[in-house]
Design an enzyme around this catalytic site. Sequence first.
Site, PDB file in Angstrom:
ATOM      1  N   GLN A  82     -14.686  47.986  63.873  1.00 52.41           N
ATOM      2  CA  GLN A  82     -13.428  48.003  63.105  1.00 52.41           C
ATOM      3  C   GLN A  82     -12.912  46.572  62.958  1.00 52.41           C
ATOM      4  OE1 GLN A  82     -10.858  51.603  64.571  1.00 52.41           O
ATOM      5  NE2 GLN A  82     -12.178  50.960  66.275  1.00 52.41           N
TER       6      GLN A  82
ATOM      7  N   HIS B 147     -13.738  48.045  58.420  1.00 53.29           N
ATOM      8  CA  HIS B 147     -12.468  47.537  57.889  1.00 53.29           C
ATOM      9  C   HIS B 147     -12.648  46.192  57.208  1.00 53.29           C
ATOM     10  CE1 HIS B 147     -10.202  50.258  60.950  1.00 53.29           C
ATOM     11  NE2 HIS B 147     -10.609  50.914  59.891  1.00 53.29           N
TER      12      HIS B 147
ATOM     13  N   CYS C 232     -12.109  35.985  36.559  1.00 52.71           N
ATOM     14  CA  CYS C 232     -11.015  36.539  35.730  1.00 52.71           C
ATOM     15  C   CYS C 232      -9.672  35.894  36.017  1.00 52.71           C
ATOM     16  CB  CYS C 232     -10.912  38.052  35.942  1.00 52.71           C
ATOM     17  SG  CYS C 232     -10.122  38.493  37.494  1.00 52.71           S
TER      18      CYS C 232
ATOM     19  N   THR D 124     -11.328  50.081  71.687  1.00 51.80           N
ATOM     20  CA  THR D 124     -10.549  50.593  70.564  1.00 51.80           C
ATOM     21  C   THR D 124      -9.526  51.597  71.069  1.00 51.80           C
ATOM     22  OG1 THR D 124     -10.606  51.706  68.418  1.00 51.80           O
ATOM     23  CG2 THR D 124     -12.269  52.396  70.032  1.00 51.80           C
ATOM     24  N   SER D 125      -8.340  51.552  70.433  1.00 52.18           N
ATOM     25  CA  SER D 125      -7.273  52.470  70.844  1.00 52.18           C
ATOM     26  C   SER D 125      -7.536  53.872  70.304  1.00 52.18           C
ATOM     27  CB  SER D 125      -5.927  51.958  70.318  1.00 52.18           C
ATOM     28  OG  SER D 125      -6.002  51.844  68.898  1.00 52.18           O
TER      29      SER D 125
ATOM     30  N   ASN E  28     -12.678  50.683  78.180  1.00 48.67           N
ATOM     31  CA  ASN E  28     -11.318  50.313  77.806  1.00 48.67           C
ATOM     32  C   ASN E  28     -10.480  50.277  79.088  1.00 48.67           C
ATOM     33  OD1 ASN E  28      -8.635  50.208  76.771  1.00 48.67           O
ATOM     34  ND2 ASN E  28      -9.381  51.087  74.839  1.00 48.67           N
ATOM     35  N   PRO E  29      -9.759  49.150  79.338  1.00 48.38           N
ATOM     36  CA  PRO E  29      -8.916  49.134  80.547  1.00 48.38           C
ATOM     37  C   PRO E  29      -7.751  50.118  80.457  1.00 48.38           C
ATOM     38  CG  PRO E  29      -8.798  47.017  79.375  1.00 48.38           C
ATOM     39  CD  PRO E  29      -9.727  47.888  78.617  1.00 48.38           C
TER      40      PRO E  29
ATOM     41  N   ALA F 183     -14.139  44.648  78.639  1.00 47.81           N
ATOM     42  CA  ALA F 183     -15.507  44.767  78.112  1.00 47.81           C
ATOM     43  C   ALA F 183     -16.402  43.618  78.572  1.00 47.81           C
ATOM     44  CB  ALA F 183     -15.452  44.818  76.588  1.00 47.81           C
TER      45      ALA F 183
END
Length: 256
Positions: free
Chosen positions: A103, A121, A158, A196-197, A221-222, A239
């Site tokens: 992400q 993303h 353009c 990731t949350s 994830n902590p 990580a």
Amino acid sequence: MGQRAVREAGALLARARRVVVFTGAGVSAESGVPTFRDALTGLWGRFDAQRLATPAAFADDPELVWGWYESRRAAVRRALPNAAHVAVAAIEARLPGTVVVTQNVDDLHERAGSVAPIHLHGSLFAPRCSACAAPAPVPPAAEEPGEGRSAPPRCGRCSALVRPGVVWFGEALPAAAFEAAVEAASACDLLLTVGTSGLVHPAAEIPLVAARLGASVVQVNPGETPLDGVADVNLRAPAAEVLPELVRAAWGVDVA
Ligand code: APR
């Protein structure tokens, strides 16, 4: 870090044949790149990232938004991949066919040796025309990385304003990237979700697709996340500390 959990996760990785590594901002945190939920600093301190990362914000004040992305790109250029990025590249080297789905809009996975991470993303290094979508050159690293407003360049085709090549809130994910990520998650036997949350959909669906189809899930994830109940093993640690331990537990290999 609980050694039993690392051993359990290591055994899952050692048995795995098709791995997906799904990453969020937490994998770059130890490189000094702020996570999305960290408070913004400097000129943007008074803004909420979710308000700046929108088409309306860019239409309303292109120089403010472009300047923010310039400062984020400068911060990434100053950052180095950390041991977590290196461990992910080591998994790919050991298990060809591993798919990295991120992400993040930084290039730290690539700089650590990951071959072709799927950017759900977008990327800070893929600006494009806001009108005709033509790819635009990545602005050179400024001597003094901007910490302020900055006028976006104009499209060479353009003449419309060039915009950051990232997915803003309210925009669709790049269809090809999302389909490739779902396909990989559907075919894997282990999904490693790192930093990731798990709050932003549809990207957050990816670990759920893998779990629903019977893959094992290991979370790094902590903090707590909605994936706590989905993961077979939760490694509650940063990580950069625990991913090298995981690779060592699986294959006796030292990374970084
Ligand atoms: N190691 C592992 N995880 C960490 C570390 C670390 N050193 N430091 C923080 N984390 C975790 C936090 O506990 C949090 O759960 O990383 C997560 C970061 O969460 P977010 O900031 O929400 O980032 P992310 O999950 O990538 O956000 C997803 O939402 O904001 C949008 O487009 C943006 O791509 C982003 C998406």
